[in-house]
Structures are given as structure tokens and as C-alpha cells.
Design a protein around this motif. Structure first.
Motif, mmCIF file in Angstrom:
data_model
loop_
_atom_site.group_PDB
_atom_site.id
_atom_site.type_symbol
_atom_site.label_atom_id
_atom_site.label_comp_id
_atom_site.label_asym_id
_atom_site.label_seq_id
_atom_site.Cartn_x
_atom_site.Cartn_y
_atom_site.Cartn_z
ATOM 1 N N THR A 1 1.255 -1.187 -0.176
ATOM 2 C CA THR A 1 0.328 0.174 0.067
ATOM 3 C C THR A 1 1.074 1.290 -0.138
ATOM 4 O OG1 THR A 1 -0.055 0.406 2.876
ATOM 5 C CG2 THR A 1 -1.780 -1.086 1.352
ATOM 6 N N LYS B 1 -7.357 9.856 6.166
ATOM 7 C CA LYS B 1 -7.756 8.288 6.257
ATOM 8 C C LYS B 1 -7.717 6.980 5.708
ATOM 9 C CE LYS B 1 -11.021 10.369 10.085
ATOM 10 N NZ LYS B 1 -12.449 11.074 10.024
ATOM 11 N N ASP B 2 -7.825 7.472 4.359
ATOM 12 C CA ASP B 2 -7.894 6.624 3.391
ATOM 13 C C ASP B 2 -9.016 5.024 4.221
ATOM 14 O OD1 ASP B 2 -6.380 5.666 0.717
ATOM 15 O OD2 ASP B 2 -4.549 5.612 1.393
ATOM 16 N N GLN B 3 -9.764 5.590 3.676
ATOM 17 C CA GLN B 3 -10.822 5.119 4.711
ATOM 18 C C GLN B 3 -11.089 3.069 3.787
ATOM 19 O OE1 GLN B 3 -14.665 6.218 5.184
ATOM 20 N NE2 GLN B 3 -15.549 4.250 6.802
ATOM 21 N N ASN C 1 -8.202 0.923 3.525
ATOM 22 C CA ASN C 1 -7.963 1.008 5.516
ATOM 23 C C ASN C 1 -8.935 -0.550 6.101
ATOM 24 O OD1 ASN C 1 -4.588 1.933 6.339
ATOM 25 N ND2 ASN C 1 -5.889 4.057 6.236
ATOM 26 N N ASP C 2 -10.061 0.074 4.942
ATOM 27 C CA ASP C 2 -11.181 -0.857 5.466
ATOM 28 C C ASP C 2 -10.889 -2.317 4.763
ATOM 29 O OD1 ASP C 2 -12.366 0.638 7.314
ATOM 30 O OD2 ASP C 2 -14.301 1.285 6.212
ATOM 31 N N LYS D 1 -8.988 -3.998 6.815
ATOM 32 C CA LYS D 1 -9.478 -4.347 7.829
ATOM 33 C C LYS D 1 -10.244 -6.014 7.654
ATOM 34 C CE LYS D 1 -11.837 -2.320 12.230
ATOM 35 N NZ LYS D 1 -12.462 -1.124 11.845
#
Ligand SMILES: NCCC[C@H](NC(=O)CCC(=O)O)C(=O)O
Ligand SMILES: NC(=O)OP(=O)(O)O
Length: 316
Positions: free
Chosen positions: A5, A123-125, A128-129, A132
Motif C-alpha cells: 500500500t 484516513k484512506d478509509q 484501510n477498511d 481490516k
């Protein structure tokens, strides 16, 4: 390698670049490595190079590839936590990521920033999600903050074309009619800071990249000064970082043409593509002998192949 990433997911950049060059030399030498493995590529935004080069890289390794254009073919994906899902979004990212982990051994995700709220984008959601909620390795295909496959291909291209041990590399902002993400310049800056080059960033006031990406790079608002004796000129537009996500400056005097390139040390021109001709860069430069843009795009295949190879081997 468990994920790709950002540059900090790589423990040995030199070794990864050598791997990419080895893939370029003998693309099919590892054609058994990915046998019976599946790569899933998920696009929330358009792509030409990333889509085709990453597929080609996977085929070189014997992998199967599944591509999903989430923006067109899939269910709209909800990313908010705890939301009441009674609007247009039919599927939550939690299920989507977990389900795709059942079908794929490696997942690639492309998700651009909204360019509305800087803190939100940082946050690069989406990326990142996915990190996760998937149970398989994840590759960024350009996220809200970075484009590491592009940067690795750029490092490979610089390595192949440098004439001195420590070349001068200039990242210069260039004009554009639309507001674009900062992911490509952020990522390029991070990788340049991680290798041995003399790195300078030229941009208009208000376009300074976030410190976490620019690091200790020399930053100037004087493009001509920056271009002096450059070995590589990397042009890219990005939107304002102070008036976040806005297209404040459209000054055409920042366009790269032959006169600008004549200030360099017979410098090579680079751009990640797609590029707006005669807005970002003049035809004479793109069509001239010092342009590396097609070779950069070619190297995307071998950058992706080196990354996939290391993920499949669980190395670096
Ligand atoms: N993946 C390479 C660049 C992608 C994107 N460019 C763009 O959206 C250009 C679109 C245009 O020219 O309208 C960017 O800057 O991050
Ligand atoms: N350079 C690059 O990532 O191109 P695409 O957006 O076409 O994938």
C-alpha cells in the motif's frame, strides 16, 4: 510481503527493483508460482494502465484474474460503520471484503479521494477498511493518498535510465482543467525520499504536499530554478492542498515544453499518464526522444509482477 500500500510495506527496495527487472528480462520464468491462485481487481474509479498491466503481470505468473468495476457492475458499497442502510447502497464493505476473500487469494483496490475534506481523505478509509475486513493480501491500485505500483514502476524507470549514480529528480506541478488527487505526487515523493536521488519539488504556493509525503525534499515555487541540471522531470497536476481539493491555479506558464526541458541536463520527461497534451506538457516533449512515458507504462507490468511474486512467495 503481506500487503503493498506504500513504500513502507517494502523491506528492501533495491531487491524489489531487481525483481522487477528480472521479470522484465524473463516474464514467464515464474509461470508456475501463481497456478490455481486468483487475483481480484476492484475498481471504484476508471483505469487503463493499472487494470491491464496488473492483469498481464498476474498472467505471467500463471494466476487467474477477476475484475470488478464496482462503480458500474457491482452493488453500491456502504463504508460507514453502524449506518442504517435504507438508501441506495445495497452492500456493506464488511461483507463485500469478506466475501471476496473467499474467491480471491490476493485483492487489488482502486479508490480515489473525494477531495472534499482533507482529514477524511488522509484516513484512506476504503483501502484501510479492505485491509481490516479481508483475510488475503491487499495491493493498492491507487488509493486516496498513494499510488505505490506507479511509484515502483517510476523507480525502475529511473534506475534503467540514470546516467549518474545520484541523479537530480524534479517533481513539478503542471496545469490541468480539473481538480486531481495528490496520490501520485505524494507517493512519488515518498519513494524518491527512500532512494538515493537529489529530489526537488516545484509547485505554486498553496500546492505544497503534506509533510508526511514530502519529507525532507527541497520545495520551491520557482519551476525554472528547479529544472536547472535536472536528470529527470516528473510532471503531474494535483489540486490545492491549502484550499483543499480546489483547482485554484491554472497558470499555463507551468506547462512543460522544450524551452523548459532545455534548462535540464538533457533531462528525461516522465508522467504517469493519462496526460492532457498541450495543457500539462507540449506535444514536442511527449513526442520527443527524451520522453519516458511509454516505458514507464511498460514497467507497470513488471512492477506489479514483482509485487505479486513477493506476495505469492510471502517475501520482502
Ligand atoms: N492513475 C493515474 C492518474 C489518475 C488520476 N488522473 C486523472 O484523474 C486524470 C483525469 C483527467 O485528465 O481528466 C490522478 O491524477 O490521480
Ligand atoms: N498511471 C495509471 O495509473 O493509469 P490508469 O489510471 O490508467 O490506471
Amino acid at each position: 510481503m503481506k500487503q503493498f500500500t506504500a513504500v513502507h510495506d517494502v523491506t528492501d527496495i533495491d531487491a524489489l527493483v531487481k525483481d522487477a527487472l528480472a521479470c522484465k528480462e524473463t516474464p514467464f520464468a515464474w509461470h508456475e508460482l501463481g497456478k490455481y491462485k486468483t487475483l481480484g481487481l476492484l475498481f471504484f474509479n476508471p483505469s487503463l494502465r493499472t487494470r491491464m498491466s496488473t492483469q498481464k503481470a498476474a498472467y505471467h505468473l500463471g494466476m487467474n484474474v477477476m475484475v470488478l468495476n464496482v462503480d458500474k457492475d457491482g452493488w453500491k458499497i456502504e463504508t460507514e460503520e453502524g449506518v442504517i442502510m435504507n438508501s441506495d447502497k445495497a452492500e456493506h464493505l464488511k461483507e463485500a471484503a469478506a466475501v471476496m476473500s473467499q474467491y480471491c487469494d490476493v485483492l487489488g483496490i482502486r479508490s480515489f479521494p473525494e477531495l472534499k475534506d482533507k482529514e477524511e481523505d488522509l484516513k484512506d478509509q476504503v483501502l484501510n477498511d479492505f485491509l481490516k475486513y479481508t483475510t488475503v493480501p491487499v495491493i493498492s491500485l491507487e488509493s486516496a493518498t498513494r499510488h505505490p505500483l506507479q511509484s515502483l514502476a517510476d523507480v525502475v524507470t529511473i534506475e534503467e535510465n540514470k546516467k549518474v549514480a545520484r541523479p537530480k529528480v524534479v517533481l513539478t506541478w503542471a496545469p490541468h482543467p480539473r481538480a486531481l488527487p495528490q496520490a501520485v505526487p505524494n507517493s512519488f515523493a515518498e519513494w524518491m525520499n527512500a532512494i538515493d536521488v537529489d529530489f526537488v519539488i516545484a509547485c505554486p504556493e498553496g500546492y505544497e504536499l503534506d509533510e508526511q509525503f514530502a519529507g525532507n525534499a527541497v520545495v520551491t515555487h520557482n519551476q525554472e530554478e528547479a529544472l536547472k541540471d535536472a536528470d529527470f522531470v516528473y510532471a503531474k497536476n494535483w489540486s490545492s492542498t491549502t484550499e483543499y481539493g480546489k483547482c485554484v491555479v491554472q497558470d499555463s506558464s507551468w506547462m512543460i515544453d522544450n524551452q523548459k526541458m532545455s534548462l535540464t541536463n538533457e533531462g528525461k520527461f516522465m508522467h504517469c499518464l493519462p496526460v492532457r497534451r498541450n495543457v500539462v506538457v507540449a506535444d514536442e516533449v511527449l513526442d520527443g526522444e527524451h520522453s519516458l512515458v511509454i516505458e514507464q507504462a511498460n514497467n507497470r507490468t513488471f512492477a506489479a509482477q514483482a509485487v505479486l511474486k513477493n506476495i505469492l512467495k510471502g517475501k520482502r
